[in-house]
Design a protein around this motif. Structure first.
Motif, PDB file in Angstrom:
ATOM      1  N   THR A 144      -6.026  21.028  19.818  1.00 35.45           N
ATOM      2  CA  THR A 144      -5.011  19.985  19.676  1.00 35.45           C
ATOM      3  C   THR A 144      -4.027  20.034  20.832  1.00 35.45           C
ATOM      4  N   TYR A 200       4.959  14.595  14.524  1.00 38.21           N
ATOM      5  CA  TYR A 200       4.651  15.960  14.095  1.00 38.21           C
ATOM      6  C   TYR A 200       3.248  15.990  13.504  1.00 38.21           C
ATOM      7  N   SER A 201       2.647  17.171  13.441  1.00 32.30           N
ATOM      8  CA  SER A 201       1.313  17.305  12.862  1.00 32.30           C
ATOM      9  C   SER A 201       1.057  18.760  12.492  1.00 32.30           C
ATOM     10  N   LEU A 232       4.515  20.561  16.640  1.00 32.53           N
ATOM     11  CA  LEU A 232       3.253  21.012  16.069  1.00 32.53           C
ATOM     12  C   LEU A 232       3.521  22.160  15.092  1.00 32.53           C
ATOM     13  N   THR A 264      -5.568  24.512  16.531  1.00 31.96           N
ATOM     14  CA  THR A 264      -4.359  24.457  17.353  1.00 31.96           C
ATOM     15  C   THR A 264      -4.687  24.365  18.836  1.00 31.96           C
ATOM     16  N   VAL A 309       6.225  24.033  19.224  1.00 34.52           N
ATOM     17  CA  VAL A 309       5.312  24.588  18.221  1.00 34.52           C
ATOM     18  C   VAL A 309       6.065  25.560  17.317  1.00 34.52           C
ATOM     19  N   THR A 317      -1.746  21.976  12.337  1.00 38.85           N
ATOM     20  CA  THR A 317      -2.984  22.517  12.892  1.00 38.85           C
ATOM     21  C   THR A 317      -3.157  23.957  12.421  1.00 38.85           C
ATOM     22  N   SER A 346       1.791  24.975  13.437  1.00 35.36           N
ATOM     23  CA  SER A 346       0.545  25.723  13.585  1.00 35.36           C
ATOM     24  C   SER A 346       0.491  26.855  12.565  1.00 35.36           C
ATOM     25  N   HIS A 367       6.698  15.976  20.563  1.00 38.20           N
ATOM     26  CA  HIS A 367       5.898  16.241  19.371  1.00 38.20           C
ATOM     27  C   HIS A 367       6.176  17.656  18.876  1.00 38.20           C
ATOM     28  N   LEU A 425       6.087  19.585  24.356  1.00 39.55           N
ATOM     29  CA  LEU A 425       5.555  19.963  23.054  1.00 39.55           C
ATOM     30  C   LEU A 425       6.309  21.173  22.509  1.00 39.55           C
TER      31      LEU A 425
END
Length: 346
Positions: free
Chosen positions: A267, A246-247, A184, A264, A281, A249, A186, A182, A279
């Motif tokens: 999450t 993906y997302s 992220l 963040t 970021v 935060t 942020s 994933h 993960l």
């Protein structure tokens, strides 16, 4: 004569608590950072925060401080030099807070004969507590000390194609050969009320997770949340990321008022508990690595992830002084130069 003033956030002079306290006082007493009545801000900042936080923040700064000094300052200076090499007009550098003041930055340009300054806040997305406070402070300084200067502002550059290309390339390079589950995105957090205060339509912003993605809404010009969400969307599209991998935060909240969500840290914890083992970021609200990226993400968030069962945590560097990012800024400068020439001819 034209000139450029690059502007970043700033930094304490050192990791000593007294220097951190002085910096935090200037930063947190800014009414566009903590936007409450002055009496309440004084009570909160000088009555509570500055009596407890400087020692803790000083320890955090000490973890990420370089031999040359503050990473944010060092990286900003390196970027300035690279941009200067790519353009023919003077390029200055200033910080919104700290000793590298906006007044000093403007004065250095004036001393070189500059009469027209384009300010470029080093923030891809607009926010009250970043771009707006720079614009307001510059206006105050010009009125008080530099009435001969003409100022041109730079709009948020979050959706420029060359910026998205460079950001996407930097992410792809960091993830090359890396097996991750994933990604992220942020972004620095702001209180929800900042989004509403920046809504030039006085009410169109619904904070419901939907209006951010309605194209053509006039409030998006000054909507930090929209600009963050669209940055993620554009980069994900450029990288060919699949939905669910993906997302977005938001980090660094302060106080008890609602801030942009999802957070963040929570999450990262939730993903680790849910079984995500690998993960990555990225922090696209920052162009320079700083306390919020080097300590809050690369140290604190990684620790949270490992505590709940995560195994591989990758922090993707900011754009910093990449040559291609310096070229993006040079492109912005050249576009301004051409437009002003064409306007003068017309």
């Amino acid at each position: 004569m034209k000139g450029i003033l690059l502007v970043n956030l700033g930094s304490p002079e050192s990791t000593k608590p007294k220097d951190v306290k002085k910096y935090l006082d200037e930063f947190l007493m800014d009414p566009r950072v903590i936007d409450v009545p002055r009496w309440a801000r004084i009570l909160l900042v000088r009555g509570i925060i500055l009596n407890t936080r400087p020692k803790q923040s000083a320890k955090a700064y000490a973890k990420i401080w370089w031999d040359e000094g503050s990473p944010l300052i060092v990286l900003s200076e390196r970027l300035q030099k690279k941009v200067q090499e790519k353009v023919t007009i003077p390029v200055g550098l200033a910080m919104r807070y700290g000793s590298m003041t906006l007044k000093k930055g403007l004065q250095e340009l004036v001393d070189q004969g500059v009469t027209e300054v384009k300010t470029i806040p080093l923030y891809p997305q607009f926010a009250m507590a970043t771009t707006e406070t720079i614009d307001v402070k510059v206006d105050e300084l010009v009125a008080a000390h530099f009435p001969q200067l003409k100022i041109t502002r730079t709009p948020a550059f979050y959706k420029r194609e060359d910026y998205i290309n460079v950001l996407s390339k930097s992410i792809a390079e960091s993830l090359e050969g890396l097996d991750y589950e994933h990604l992220l995105f942020s972004y620095h957090g702001v209180p929800e009320r900042h989004i509403r205060k920046s809504d030039i339509t006085n009410g169109n912003c619904k904070m419901n997770g939907k209006c951010c993605f309605k194209m053509g809404s006039p409030q998006h010009e000054f909507c930090y949340k929209h600009q963050c969400e669209i940055t993620t969307v554009n980069v994900a599209k450029k990288l060919g990321l699949k939905r669910g991998t993906y997302s977005t935060t938001f980090q660094s909240r302060l106080g008890f008022d609602p801030w942009l969500q999802p957070y963040t840290d929570r999450t990262v914890e939730r993903m680790g508990k849910a079984g995500v083992k690998k993960l990555a970021v990225v922090t696209p609200a920052f162009v320079s690595d700083c306390l919020e990226t080097l300590e809050e993400i690369a140290m604190e968030a990684e620790e949270i992830f490992h505590e709940v069962g995560g195994e591989q945590f990758t922090t993707i560097p900011c754009l910093n002084d990449r040559d291609d990012f310096a070229q993006v800024l040079a492109n912005m400068i050249e576009e301004w130069r051409i437009v002003t020439i064409e306007t003068a001819i017309a």
